[in-house]
Design an enzyme around this catalytic site. Structure first.
Site, PDB file in Angstrom:
ATOM      1  N   MET A  94      -9.731  -4.232  21.095  1.00 18.01           N
ATOM      2  CA  MET A  94     -10.842  -3.643  20.332  1.00 18.01           C
ATOM      3  C   MET A  94     -12.193  -4.053  20.911  1.00 18.01           C
ATOM      4  O   MET A  94     -13.124  -3.251  20.971  1.00 18.01           O
ATOM      5  CB  MET A  94     -10.767  -4.058  18.862  1.00 18.01           C
ATOM      6  CG  MET A  94      -9.584  -3.499  18.103  1.00 18.01           C
ATOM      7  SD  MET A  94      -9.612  -1.708  17.892  1.00 18.01           S
ATOM      8  CE  MET A  94     -10.741  -1.553  16.515  1.00 18.01           C
ATOM      9  N   ASP A 112     -14.698 -14.540  27.617  1.00 16.25           N
ATOM     10  CA  ASP A 112     -13.336 -14.460  27.104  1.00 16.25           C
ATOM     11  C   ASP A 112     -12.423 -15.095  28.143  1.00 16.25           C
ATOM     12  O   ASP A 112     -12.168 -14.496  29.188  1.00 16.25           O
ATOM     13  CB  ASP A 112     -12.932 -12.998  26.861  1.00 16.25           C
ATOM     14  CG  ASP A 112     -11.596 -12.864  26.136  1.00 16.25           C
ATOM     15  OD1 ASP A 112     -10.751 -13.779  26.255  1.00 16.25           O
ATOM     16  OD2 ASP A 112     -11.399 -11.853  25.460  1.00 16.25           O
ATOM     17  N   ARG A 129     -10.311   1.158  11.180  1.00 17.64           N
ATOM     18  CA  ARG A 129      -9.898   2.304  11.982  1.00 17.64           C
ATOM     19  C   ARG A 129      -9.149   1.820  13.214  1.00 17.64           C
ATOM     20  O   ARG A 129      -8.744   0.659  13.287  1.00 17.64           O
ATOM     21  CB  ARG A 129     -11.063   3.234  12.292  1.00 17.64           C
ATOM     22  CG  ARG A 129     -11.696   3.818  11.019  1.00 17.64           C
ATOM     23  CD  ARG A 129     -12.677   4.918  11.274  1.00 17.64           C
ATOM     24  NE  ARG A 129     -13.178   5.423  10.000  1.00 17.64           N
ATOM     25  CZ  ARG A 129     -14.440   5.716   9.743  1.00 17.64           C
ATOM     26  NH1 ARG A 129     -15.347   5.624  10.692  1.00 17.64           N
ATOM     27  NH2 ARG A 129     -14.801   6.144   8.554  1.00 17.64           N
ATOM     28  N   LYS A 185     -12.755  -5.421   3.837  1.00 11.74           N
ATOM     29  CA  LYS A 185     -11.764  -5.117   4.873  1.00 11.74           C
ATOM     30  C   LYS A 185     -10.348  -5.250   4.310  1.00 11.74           C
ATOM     31  O   LYS A 185      -9.487  -4.411   4.551  1.00 11.74           O
ATOM     32  CB  LYS A 185     -11.973  -6.060   6.067  1.00 11.74           C
ATOM     33  CG  LYS A 185     -10.847  -6.119   7.069  1.00 11.74           C
ATOM     34  CD  LYS A 185     -10.776  -4.936   7.954  1.00 11.74           C
ATOM     35  CE  LYS A 185      -9.715  -5.172   9.025  1.00 11.74           C
ATOM     36  NZ  LYS A 185      -9.341  -3.998   9.715  1.00 11.74           N
ATOM     37  N   ASN A 193      -9.752  -2.343   2.030  1.00 11.62           N
ATOM     38  CA  ASN A 193      -9.554  -1.145   2.842  1.00 11.62           C
ATOM     39  C   ASN A 193      -8.142  -1.118   3.431  1.00 11.62           C
ATOM     40  O   ASN A 193      -7.469  -0.086   3.407  1.00 11.62           O
ATOM     41  CB  ASN A 193     -10.594  -1.084   3.973  1.00 11.62           C
ATOM     42  CG  ASN A 193     -10.436   0.154   4.830  1.00 11.62           C
ATOM     43  OD1 ASN A 193     -10.757   1.253   4.418  1.00 11.62           O
ATOM     44  ND2 ASN A 193      -9.943  -0.040   6.039  1.00 11.62           N
ATOM     45  N   ASN A 194      -7.686  -2.251   3.931  1.00 15.82           N
ATOM     46  CA  ASN A 194      -6.326  -2.313   4.486  1.00 15.82           C
ATOM     47  C   ASN A 194      -5.280  -2.027   3.416  1.00 15.82           C
ATOM     48  O   ASN A 194      -4.311  -1.310   3.654  1.00 15.82           O
ATOM     49  CB  ASN A 194      -6.064  -3.685   5.118  1.00 15.82           C
ATOM     50  CG  ASN A 194      -6.761  -3.868   6.436  1.00 15.82           C
ATOM     51  OD1 ASN A 194      -7.453  -2.986   6.925  1.00 15.82           O
ATOM     52  ND2 ASN A 194      -6.607  -5.047   7.011  1.00 15.82           N
ATOM     53  N   TYR A 195      -5.476  -2.599   2.246  1.00 15.73           N
ATOM     54  CA  TYR A 195      -4.546  -2.373   1.136  1.00 15.73           C
ATOM     55  C   TYR A 195      -4.507  -0.896   0.757  1.00 15.73           C
ATOM     56  O   TYR A 195      -3.436  -0.340   0.535  1.00 15.73           O
ATOM     57  CB  TYR A 195      -4.954  -3.244  -0.050  1.00 15.73           C
ATOM     58  CG  TYR A 195      -4.069  -3.046  -1.260  1.00 15.73           C
ATOM     59  CD1 TYR A 195      -2.769  -3.579  -1.271  1.00 15.73           C
ATOM     60  CD2 TYR A 195      -4.493  -2.337  -2.354  1.00 15.73           C
ATOM     61  CE1 TYR A 195      -1.949  -3.399  -2.360  1.00 15.73           C
ATOM     62  CE2 TYR A 195      -3.663  -2.153  -3.457  1.00 15.73           C
ATOM     63  CZ  TYR A 195      -2.398  -2.691  -3.451  1.00 15.73           C
ATOM     64  OH  TYR A 195      -1.576  -2.496  -4.528  1.00 15.73           O
ATOM     65  N   MET A 196      -5.670  -0.272   0.676  1.00 15.01           N
ATOM     66  CA  MET A 196      -5.741   1.147   0.268  1.00 15.01           C
ATOM     67  C   MET A 196      -5.161   2.075   1.338  1.00 15.01           C
ATOM     68  O   MET A 196      -4.773   3.188   1.039  1.00 15.01           O
ATOM     69  CB  MET A 196      -7.199   1.534  -0.009  1.00 15.01           C
ATOM     70  CG  MET A 196      -7.819   0.772  -1.180  1.00 15.01           C
ATOM     71  SD  MET A 196      -6.974   1.000  -2.735  1.00 15.01           S
ATOM     72  CE  MET A 196      -7.367   2.691  -3.077  1.00 15.01           C
ATOM     73  N   SER A 197      -5.111   1.606   2.582  1.00 12.12           N
ATOM     74  CA  SER A 197      -4.622   2.439   3.687  1.00 12.12           C
ATOM     75  C   SER A 197      -3.104   2.473   3.773  1.00 12.12           C
ATOM     76  O   SER A 197      -2.541   3.245   4.541  1.00 12.12           O
ATOM     77  CB  SER A 197      -5.185   1.919   5.019  1.00 12.12           C
ATOM     78  OG  SER A 197      -6.582   1.997   5.022  1.00 12.12           O
TER      79      SER A 197
END
Length: 181
Positions: A12, A31, A125, A173, A176-180
């Site tokens: 990402m 990194d 997303r 977040k 949102n993950n739970y609802m997805s």
């Protein structure tokens, strides 16, 4: 043009960093796990690879991290060589990692002791949204600092939403993950 440091250029983070550069900002990255292809993709478009967090923080207005877990974020922010122990305390730290709200709040409070502002801005997303700059970015932290960083976040996302105080982006977040599901 803003001078930005980016920590974590994985699946990402790489496209997010590339979108920042495409919008005309100067970017350095760090990194230790970046592969040759990733390093090449970034340096080819003008990014500078730094050897450590100290080099990355020097002279930066913003430092962004996109890391896998809370322990990584704690190490980057609060570790012996972390952001908290660098000379540049004028920067704003934006953590976009998917970490627990409690970790976000703890890190933010510790950084504030050194007058370093932190905002949590986890993304929602998919990778293709990171590539085309249409991420949903959920932001927690100081409202005035949110207004300051929003143009930068707009380079990576099509929907940037202020959610409230520190930890609120991370909490949203999770929702949102739970609802997805």
């Amino acid at each position: 043009m803003k001078n930005i440091g980016f920590i974590g250029v994985g699946t990402m983070g790489l496209p997010m960093a590339l979108n920042i550069i495409k919008k005309g900002h100067s970017l350095s990255f760090y990194d230790p796990f970046a592969n040759f292809e990733t390093i090449g993709a970034l340096t080819e478009v003008g990014a500078k690879q730094d050897k450590n967090i100290a080099d990355l923080c020097e002279g930066k207005e913003f430092v962004i991290s996109m890391l896998p877990i809370g322990k990584n974020v704690k190490d980057v922010a609060l570790g012996e060589d972390g952001i908290i122990n660098q000379d540049n305390t004028d920067l704003i730290y934006i953590d976009m990692s998917p970490i627990l709200p409690a970790d976000t709040i703890q890190i933010s409070n510790k950084l504030l002791e050194r007058n370093i502002q932190m905002l949590d801005a986890p993304v929602a997303r998919l990778v293709n949204n990171a590539i085309d700059g249409t991420l949903l970015i959920l932001v927690g932290g100081d409202k005035d600092k949110f207004e300051e960083i929003k143009p930068l976040l707009d380079t990576m996302g099509s929907d940037v939403v202020y959610c409230g105080i520190s930890g609120s982006g991370s909490k949203m977040k999770i929702i949102n993950n739970y609802m997805s599901i």
